[in-house]
Design a protein around this motif. Structure first.
Motif, short mmCIF file in Angstrom:
data_model
loop_
_atom_site.label_atom_id
_atom_site.label_comp_id
_atom_site.label_asym_id
_atom_site.label_seq_id
_atom_site.Cartn_x
_atom_site.Cartn_y
_atom_site.Cartn_z
N THR A 286 0.85 -1.21 0.00
CA THR A 286 0.00 0.00 0.00
C THR A 286 0.88 1.25 0.00
OG1 THR A 286 -1.45 -1.29 1.39
CG2 THR A 286 -2.02 1.03 1.13
N GLU A 287 1.89 1.23 0.87
CA GLU A 287 2.77 2.41 0.97
C GLU A 287 3.48 2.67 -0.34
OE1 GLU A 287 3.80 1.72 5.59
OE2 GLU A 287 5.52 1.86 4.22
N VAL A 288 4.11 1.63 -0.90
CA VAL A 288 4.91 1.82 -2.11
C VAL A 288 4.02 2.20 -3.28
CG1 VAL A 288 6.54 0.71 -3.70
CG2 VAL A 288 6.66 0.20 -1.30
N GLN A 313 11.52 -4.24 11.24
CA GLN A 313 11.99 -3.04 10.52
C GLN A 313 12.91 -3.41 9.38
OE1 GLN A 313 10.92 -0.11 10.31
NE2 GLN A 313 9.44 -0.66 11.89
N GLU A 314 13.79 -4.38 9.64
CA GLU A 314 14.74 -4.80 8.60
C GLU A 314 14.00 -5.41 7.42
OE1 GLU A 314 17.78 -7.36 10.11
OE2 GLU A 314 18.37 -5.96 11.68
N PHE A 319 11.76 -5.50 1.87
CA PHE A 319 10.60 -5.69 0.99
C PHE A 319 10.29 -4.39 0.23
CE2 PHE A 319 8.81 -9.15 4.06
CZ PHE A 319 9.90 -9.96 3.74
N THR A 320 10.41 -3.25 0.95
CA THR A 320 10.12 -1.95 0.31
C THR A 320 11.08 -1.74 -0.86
OG1 THR A 320 9.45 -1.13 2.45
CG2 THR A 320 9.83 0.53 0.76
N ASN A 321 12.36 -2.07 -0.65
CA ASN A 321 13.34 -1.91 -1.73
C ASN A 321 13.00 -2.76 -2.93
OD1 ASN A 321 15.57 -0.08 -1.30
ND2 ASN A 321 15.97 -1.25 0.55
N LEU A 322 12.64 -4.03 -2.67
CA LEU A 322 12.37 -4.94 -3.79
C LEU A 322 11.11 -4.53 -4.57
CD1 LEU A 322 13.22 -8.38 -2.14
CD2 LEU A 322 14.50 -7.22 -3.93
N GLY A 383 18.18 6.69 -7.65
CA GLY A 383 18.55 5.54 -6.81
C GLY A 383 19.94 5.75 -6.24
N THR A 384 20.23 4.98 -5.17
CA THR A 384 21.54 5.13 -4.53
C THR A 384 22.46 3.96 -4.88
OG1 THR A 384 20.71 3.90 -2.63
CG2 THR A 384 20.54 6.30 -2.53
N GLY A 385 21.90 2.89 -5.39
CA GLY A 385 22.72 1.70 -5.68
C GLY A 385 22.99 0.91 -4.41
N LEU A 386 22.26 1.25 -3.32
CA LEU A 386 22.49 0.55 -2.05
C LEU A 386 21.32 -0.36 -1.66
CD1 LEU A 386 24.02 3.46 0.05
CD2 LEU A 386 25.21 1.44 -0.77
#
Ligand code: ADP
Length: 425
Positions: A286-288, A313-314, A319-322, A383-386
């Protein structure tokens, strides 16, 4: 003529002589008996001489003999000579091996079937404080660190284990066991104190720099917002400059946040709880989805209700990144499928997009820090590449694996495989 033929002919001639002599004397049986007796006595004496020679080590040249006995002596003598040469060669090789392993800077210990020490080189004696009398002692009695004992028991020798030296806890050792032969193993230990020190310095440096950058960034952002509020829009150049500056400070903020998160993942103790993954995925999607320009692209399928042991949190940030990447690197009107399901040995989260895909050469590299694929679209995407480096770290801390499959022009699938032993509901 062969030696056996000669022997047979000699014996036959002797019998013939007995037959002829018995023609003159008429005592055939007595002569035959005498001949047999002398043959038996001769052979017994030869056997006795041979046994004595063998018993005394068969050293030097063999005793003088005739006929088949000379042949036997000669063969045994040659066999012993060859054996001696082989033995010398072998002991020279063992000696060379010992001397070279003795000179190795890494510690080497040969372990027997019951984990007992068979042999240790100089470095092993130094770093583990071994004495000559420790030969035959079981290694878990000397290196008592729980991590090492677990490693030894698990017998999964593809990995290595890092422990301090038992005689100096400032020295860090990386121990690896290499199995060879039946039940035998070679334990190798490398002093990695310097490497660990450098690694800690790098981590500290990144953590300090990222931390120190936070305050000036916040100040800059604050002033920038004030200036933007004051902008009356009369100068397009000024308005554009403010926008550029805002974009760049946001980018920098993301970089600093990601670096700090990575540092936390590398240094912090793991905290665990039972994370409700289906709820978490619903929140993340929902957030993304709400951040993107074209919403409603994410299709979430929850086929399992499994919760897993981990750190919420981790997992949220991984999951948010993916999911964020799947949206970023595929066209705005294309769907992204997120699936949570159970397979045989793992419980899987898969995120599939129909975007630009990743080439085979880039796949192994995209989880490296700061690695970004240089495509036209990627250049336009912020993006940061991180992100994937964070994902990799988070999954590692959850005993999970990241599997990436992708085809250029067709899309990618990022799947996180958690071991079923982590399921907690
Ligand atoms: P960022 O997205 O901030 O550049 P990441 O570490 O998340 O950094 O990703 C590294 C690179 O991997 C990206 O720059 C992109 O080129 C590639 N990548 C990641 N996810 C995808 C995806 N779903 N489809 C195509 N390429 C991707």
């Amino acid at each position: 003529m062969g030696i056996w033929q000669k022997e047979i002919i000699t014996t036959l001639l002797l019998f013939l002589a007995v037959a002829i002599m018995s023609g003159f004397t008429g005592h055939f049986l007595a002569l035959l008996f005498l001949l047999m007796l002398s043959i038996i006595i001769h052979q017994v004496l030869q056997i006795n001489r041979f046994e004595k020679w063998i018993r005394t080590g068969g050293r030097g040249k063999y005793p003088k003999a005739k006929g088949i006995w000379e042949e036997i002596y000669y063969h045994v003598y040659r066999m012993r000579k060859n054996q001696k040469i082989r033995k010398k060669k072998l002991s020279r090789m063992i000696d060379q091996f010992r001397r070279s392993t003795e000179a190795l800077p890494d510690a080497a210990i040969v372990l027997g079937v019951n984990d007992e020490i068979d042999w240790a080189n100089k470095a092993a004696r130094e770093v583990f404080g071994l004495k000559t009398s420790d030969k035959g002692q079981r290694i878990p009695n000397l290196i008592r660190f729980p991590d090492f004992i677990r490693y030894l028991r698990a017998a999964n020798y593809k990995e290595s284990v890092v422990v301090p030296s038992p005689i100096d806890n400032r020295m860090i050792l990386e121990i690896r066991i290499i199995p060879y032969g039946a039940g035998l193993r070679l334990l190798l230990a490398q002093d990695i104190t310097q490497i660990k020190k450098m690694e800690r310095m790098r981590k500290d440096f990144v953590a300090n720099v990222s931390h120190e950058l936070r305050t000036p960034l916040t100040v800059l952002k604050g002033y920038l917002e004030t200036l933007q509020d004051m902008d009356d829009g009369l100068s397009p150049l000024l308005t554009n400059s403010f926008q550029q500056m805002q974009g760049q400070t946001e980018r920098m903020q993301h970089l600093v946040d990601d670096l700090l998160l990575l540092t936390r993942l590398e240094t912090q103790q793991k905290k665990t709880e039972c994370v409700k993954i289906p709820d978490l995925l619903q929140q993340v999607c929902t957030e993304v989805d709400s951040i993107g320009i074209a919403g409603g692209r994410i299709q979430l399928t929850l086929e399992s209700n499994a919760h897993i042991v981990g750190e919420e949190q981790e997992l949220r940030s991984a999951f948010t990144n993916l999911v964020g990447n799947a949206l970023k690197y595929s066209p705005d009107n294309f769907p992204v499928t997120v699936r949570w399901y159970q397979a045989k040995e793992s419980i899987i989260l898969s995120i599939t997009d129909q975007g630009e895909g990743i080439s085979k050469t880039d796949i192994p590299r995209i989880t490296e820090r700061f690695y970004r694929v240089e495509t036209k679209r990627a250049k336009k995407v912020n993006g940061t590449g991180l992100g994937l480096a964070i994902v990799k770290h988070v999954l590692m801390r959850h005993d999970a694996k990241l599997i990436i499959t992708s085809e250029l022009g067709k899309g990618s699938c990022f799947s996180c495989h958690f071991p079923v032993k982590r399921i907690c509901n």
